[in-house]
Design a protein around this motif. Structure first.
Motif, PDB file in Angstrom:
ATOM      1  N   UNK A   1      42.149  40.195  80.184  1.00 21.70           N
ATOM      2  CA  UNK A   1      42.040  41.501  80.850  1.00 21.70           C
ATOM      3  C   UNK A   1      41.990  42.668  79.858  1.00 21.70           C
ATOM      4  N   UNK A   2      42.780  42.560  78.758  1.00 22.44           N
ATOM      5  CA  UNK A   2      42.723  43.611  77.737  1.00 22.44           C
ATOM      6  C   UNK A   2      41.328  43.670  77.112  1.00 22.44           C
ATOM      7  N   UNK A   3      40.753  42.489  76.899  1.00 19.56           N
ATOM      8  CA  UNK A   3      39.407  42.447  76.332  1.00 19.56           C
ATOM      9  C   UNK A   3      38.407  43.131  77.264  1.00 19.56           C
ATOM     10  N   UNK A   4      38.535  42.849  78.575  1.00 20.97           N
ATOM     11  CA  UNK A   4      37.627  43.479  79.545  1.00 20.97           C
ATOM     12  C   UNK A   4      37.770  45.001  79.499  1.00 20.97           C
ATOM     13  N   UNK A   5      39.010  45.486  79.308  1.00 20.04           N
ATOM     14  CA  UNK A   5      39.230  46.930  79.231  1.00 20.04           C
ATOM     15  C   UNK A   5      38.593  47.496  77.955  1.00 20.04           C
ATOM     16  N   UNK A   6      38.759  46.790  76.830  1.00 16.79           N
ATOM     17  CA  UNK A   6      38.144  47.255  75.575  1.00 16.79           C
ATOM     18  C   UNK A   6      36.627  47.274  75.710  1.00 16.79           C
ATOM     19  N   UNK A   7      36.097  46.245  76.365  1.00 16.17           N
ATOM     20  CA  UNK A   7      34.649  46.185  76.567  1.00 16.17           C
ATOM     21  C   UNK A   7      34.181  47.393  77.386  1.00 16.17           C
TER      22      UNK A   7
END
Lengths: 181, 174
Positions: B43-49
């Motif tokens: 989920x953090x990766x999706x936010x960074x993306x």
């Protein structure tokens, strides 16, 4: 009516033009780059641009970064490639670093965290749309659909690392491919 | 610190040459590496993306943000440089000999073979990002609406990102 430009662009001009493209492009920089290179600066004809783009899509890496390197090289060799690439990336990298730092600082604020989660959902939807768009032309090519399905299954379902999947799949995909048109 | 920077540089440089058909194809592997090395959960990766999408410029800036998370501003610069250098050097070299094989049948065959691989990888990227960011039904609705709007209208993607952010910040997606 700007006259056609016979002289190659200077290094600062290359840097500046790609800087502008990088900073103005949201969700797809290529159309902007085309307008700048072909219509405004007239550095390439439409046919030359299409040809250069084919090279950049053929090779790995972000297409627009490859394009800046290939175009910069054409006019000024290594210095030109560096100027164009640095121009393209400099501004956006600075912006994204500021955004990252701001969100890091306020990540504990519920409205910020929730806002970012909502934005992540929207961004995922955009990638989904892109995937559907590039998958559509594959419909009538069963071999292509099979290759795409294997890549999808290996990466999304089995969560295998990319490198071995590519090493196994790319030769098979190329051998089974028929050139289009 | 030096260890993290070396890891970042190595990961980014190896990925650079695997970006078949562009940077979107790399999202699943970036997400996997980020989880593996403790830089970001899915989920953090999706936010960074999403943050990277909201910034101007090429759609590879999530690499910069992962570097920033792993090792600050230096990490961001190292990751970005390591990511663009190998593919740029390759482009530089191949651009010189491109004329010789531009129209060669094998070149067109390679391209025709790579296209479905790219499609599968970008589809995997979409599904993994959706799975990571769809915390509940309302989030799923946001995903569906933004995908449909991008396909069916000429709405600028930035509006859709803004809409998702506004709905989330207003607490409507919890």
């Amino acid at each position: 009516m700007p006259p056609p430009e016979p002289a190659p662009p200077s290094l600062p001009r290359l840097f500046g033009s790609f800087f502008a493209v990088g900073m103005m492009g949201f969700g797809g920089v290529l159309p902007l780059a085309r307008r700048m290179i072909v219509e405004r600066q007239r550095w390439l004809t439409a046919a030359e641009f299409t040809d250069l783009l084919a090279l950049c899509q053929f090779l790995p890496g972000p297409n627009i970064a490859n394009l800046s390197v290939a175009l910069g090289r054409r006019f000024h060799g290594p210095a030109g490639a560096f100027a164009a690439l640095a121009g393209l990336l400099g501004g956006p990298v600075a912006v994204v670093l500021v955004l990252g730092a701001v969100f890091d600082r306020f990540a504990a604020v519920p409205a910020v965290a929730d806002g970012l989660a909502g934005m992540a959902a929207a961004a995922s939807g955009l990638v989904l749309a892109t995937a559907l768009r590039i998958a559509a032309p594959l419909r009538r090519r069963p071999v292509g659909v099979a290759v795409a399905a294997v890549a999808f299954g290996a990466i999304a379902l089995l969560r295998l690392p990319l490198l071995p999947v590519l090493l196994a799949l790319v030769p098979a995909a190329i051998l089974s491919a028929r050139p289009e048109r | 610190m030096t260890g993290v920077l070396l890891t970042l540089a190595a990961v980014a440089a190896v990925l650079s040459l695997q970006a078949v058909g562009g940077a979107n194809a790399l999202i699943p592997e970036l997400q996997r590496q980020a989880l593996l090395r403790g830089w970001a959960s899915p989920p953090e990766f999706a936010a960074l993306f999403a943050l990277a999408q909201a910034a101007p410029g090429p759609n590879m800036l999530v690499v910069t943000l992962l570097g920033q998370r792993a090792a600050g501003v230096v990490g961001a610069l190292v990751a970005t440089l390591a990511f663009v250098l190998p593919s740029s050097v390759l482009t530089f070299v191949v651009a010189g000999v491109w004329e010789r094989f531009r129209t060669a049948p094998w070149r067109q065959r390679v391209q025709a073979g790579l296209t479905p691989v790219t499609v599968g990888l970008v589809m995997a990227a979409a599904v993994l990002l959706c799975r990571a960011s769809a915390g509940n039904l309302r989030m799923l609705l946001v995903i569906a609406v933004s995908a449909a709007a991008l396909l069916a209208t000429k709405l600028h993607p930035l509006w859709l990102l803004g809409l998702g952010a506004a709905l989330g910040a207003a607490g409507l997606l919890r």
